[in-house]
Scaffold this motif. Structure first.
Motif, PDB file in Angstrom:
ATOM      1  N   TYR A 252       0.828  -1.205   0.000  1.00  0.00           N
ATOM      2  CA  TYR A 252       0.000   0.000   0.000  1.00  0.00           C
ATOM      3  C   TYR A 252       0.864   1.256   0.000  1.00  0.00           C
ATOM      4  CZ  TYR A 252      -3.308   3.587   1.366  1.00  0.00           C
ATOM      5  OH  TYR A 252      -4.058   4.741   1.405  1.00  0.00           O
ATOM      6  N   PHE A 254       0.588   5.232   0.864  1.00  0.00           N
ATOM      7  CA  PHE A 254      -0.192   6.340   1.406  1.00  0.00           C
ATOM      8  C   PHE A 254      -0.186   7.491   0.391  1.00  0.00           C
ATOM      9  CE2 PHE A 254       0.476   3.824   5.115  1.00  0.00           C
ATOM     10  CZ  PHE A 254      -0.627   4.067   5.913  1.00  0.00           C
ATOM     11  N   LYS A 349      -6.309   3.071   8.812  1.00  0.00           N
ATOM     12  CA  LYS A 349      -5.902   2.559   7.498  1.00  0.00           C
ATOM     13  C   LYS A 349      -5.289   1.164   7.642  1.00  0.00           C
ATOM     14  CE  LYS A 349      -5.919   2.695   3.346  1.00  0.00           C
ATOM     15  NZ  LYS A 349      -7.108   3.036   2.558  1.00  0.00           N
ATOM     16  N   GLU A 352      -7.953  -1.329   8.146  1.00  0.00           N
ATOM     17  CA  GLU A 352      -8.652  -1.516   6.880  1.00  0.00           C
ATOM     18  C   GLU A 352      -7.847  -2.430   5.936  1.00  0.00           C
ATOM     19  OE1 GLU A 352      -9.758   2.332   5.138  1.00  0.00           O
ATOM     20  OE2 GLU A 352      -9.386   1.408   3.173  1.00  0.00           O
TER      21      GLU A 352
END
Ligand SMILES: [Zn+2]
Length: 460
Positions: A252, A254, A349, A352
């Protein structure tokens, strides 16, 4: 201090040529060199209990220069503590200016060093030793300067307080206590950050004015499972469940972020950076929504921390026997959060991304604190530009957001503007703070004491 020049690391070659001795010629410079070499011999590593002795030595020096005994105090905290020295200002009611530094140093293993880390050595134009740069160089420059100013009976506009902490490199308990004691400060000038970068030819390239730091955060991800015999696996395996979650976090990105400090530092660095990288700096500084530019910068280790929050897995362990299904798996996720972004938002986050309620996400409190960036105060920027212009005419001043953390975070968290304004100029490639054979160029000492005197007279 962690990385003096997160954004200025372009010139990283160490020259083979020996450097002239450049011994200080001014009385204050000589005094600073004496303070530095004596200071290195105090092994102010956590657990050695030497910070009080070093503080007592500094106090004795300050008192010998005319400081009243009661104006120099040491506040013990455990085996360490913090030192304060005050010069009363004309307006005693005005918010004091704090000059901040730290007395402790990172541990050093003598057998790995070319020279003993706690025996100061002046050689080839450098002072070698643990702490020679971080932070005893600037501490010595500041103390020598304050001794000079005291002898000259200088009176600042407002109170000027030297605050030297005793566990910056580890727990920052002394920092926290000092920040509480000086919560009324109007300005913090941190001697443990900021500084001048020299090119390979020894000429100044830029001065980095530190005005922000990334916020540190660790989270543990934990999966537990009843386990069982490895010959009879079920659909769920604690290690595999956790591994999948960790991969999702690792993949991921940001969203890119920008503040006035990273904008100015990238725009300023772009001018001296050729090719695609320089173009990306320019484009991202002009438009933080330019994700293509952000991607180019993120691909470079030197700049990824300037562009966004980063979260990476740093530890992973699980299982208890080669022939058993794992009952437990744990991973550590280390985040460097863009200042101003709440930790809670990052945690949300992570939860998630983990996307599995059976994986426990726990914040690991290590005492670091959430602190935003210090707005670029024109008065401070102007004063730094003026002292840079005198010392190294034509050298640009670049605001800087550090990837690591310093004592400043505890003051910034209280809303006190804090700026790293160290007076050492050196080649980024020679910065071995925290590493082997730490050193500081002798040639930086004479201009370094002038630096502090002019800065304190302008801002004090
Ligand atoms: Zn430091």
């Amino acid at each position: 201090m962690r990385h003096l020049f997160a954004v200025l690391a372009a010139s990283t070659l160490i020259p083979a040529a020996a450097i002239a001795q450049d011994a200080p010629t001014s009385a204050t410079g000589k005094e600073a060199l004496g303070l530095l070499t004596r200071g290195i011999a105090f092994k102010t590593v956590q657990g050695e209990g030497q910070v009080p002795a070093y503080a007592a030595y500094l106090k004795q020096q300050l008192v010998s220069a005319g400081f009243a005994d009661g104006d120099v105090t040491f506040v013990p905290i455990g085996e360490t503590g913090y030192l304060t020295a005050r010069i009363a200002g004309r307006d005693r009611k005005a918010k004091p200016t704090v000059v901040l530094g730290h007395m402790d140093v990172v541990a050093a293993d003598a057998k790995d060093w070319t020279r003993d880390p706690f025996t100061p050595v002046v050689e080839d134009g450098y002072v070698f030793g643990r702490g020679s740069l971080d932070n005893k160089a600037n501490v010595s420059l500041v103390v020598a300067t304050l001794m000079k100013l005291k002898r000259e009976k200088w009176v600042p506009k407002r109170d000027l307080v030297l605050v030297l902490t005793g566990d910056e490199e580890t727990e920052m308990k002394t920092t926290q206590a000092a920040a509480n004691a000086f919560a009324n400060a109007g300005l913090v000038l941190n001697a443990d950050a900021g500084g001048g970068a020299l090119g390979e030819d020894g000429k100044p390239i830029a001065y980095g004015l530190q005005a922000a730091e990334k916020v540190y955060g660790d989270w543990h991800l934990t999966v537990t499972d009843p386990g069982g015999h490895s010959s009879r696996p079920g659909p769920r395996n604690a290690i595999a469940v956790l591994a999948n979650a960790v991969v999702r976090i690792a993949n991921y990105r940001f969203p890119p972020q920008q503040n006035e400090i990273t904008k100015a530092s990238l725009a300023g660095t772009a001018a001296a950076t050729p090719g695609e990288l320089g173009a990306a700096m320019k484009a991202f500084a002009a438009n933080p929504a330019d994700t293509a530019a952000a991607d180019i910068l993120s691909a470079d280790k030197r700049y990824v921390g300037q562009v966004r929050t980063t979260c990476v897995p740093t530890m992973f362990n699980g299982g208890h026997a080669p022939n058993a299904l794992p009952q437990r798996a744990m991973a550590n996720i280390n985040c460097r959060i863009f200042p101003g972004t709440p930790r809670a938002e990052i945690e949300k986050k992570l939860v998630e991304l983990v996307a599995d309620p059976t994986i426990k996400v726990t914040f690991r409190d290590n005492g670091t604190i959430e602190a935003g960036a210090s707005p670029l105060d024109p008065k401070v920027v102007g004063a730094v530009k003026a002292v840079v212009a005198k010392r190294a005419p034509g050298t640009p001043v670049l605001p800087m957001q550090e990837a690591g953390a310093t004592d400043s975070m505890h003051f910034r968290a209280k809303g006190i503007p804090s700026f790293g304004v160290g007076g050492v100029f050196m080649k980024p490639g020679e910065i071995f703070a925290h590493g082997l054979n730490e050193r500081v160029p002798v040639a930086t000492i004479d201009p370094g004491v002038v630096w502090w005197e002019e800065l304190l007279k302008t801002l004090g």
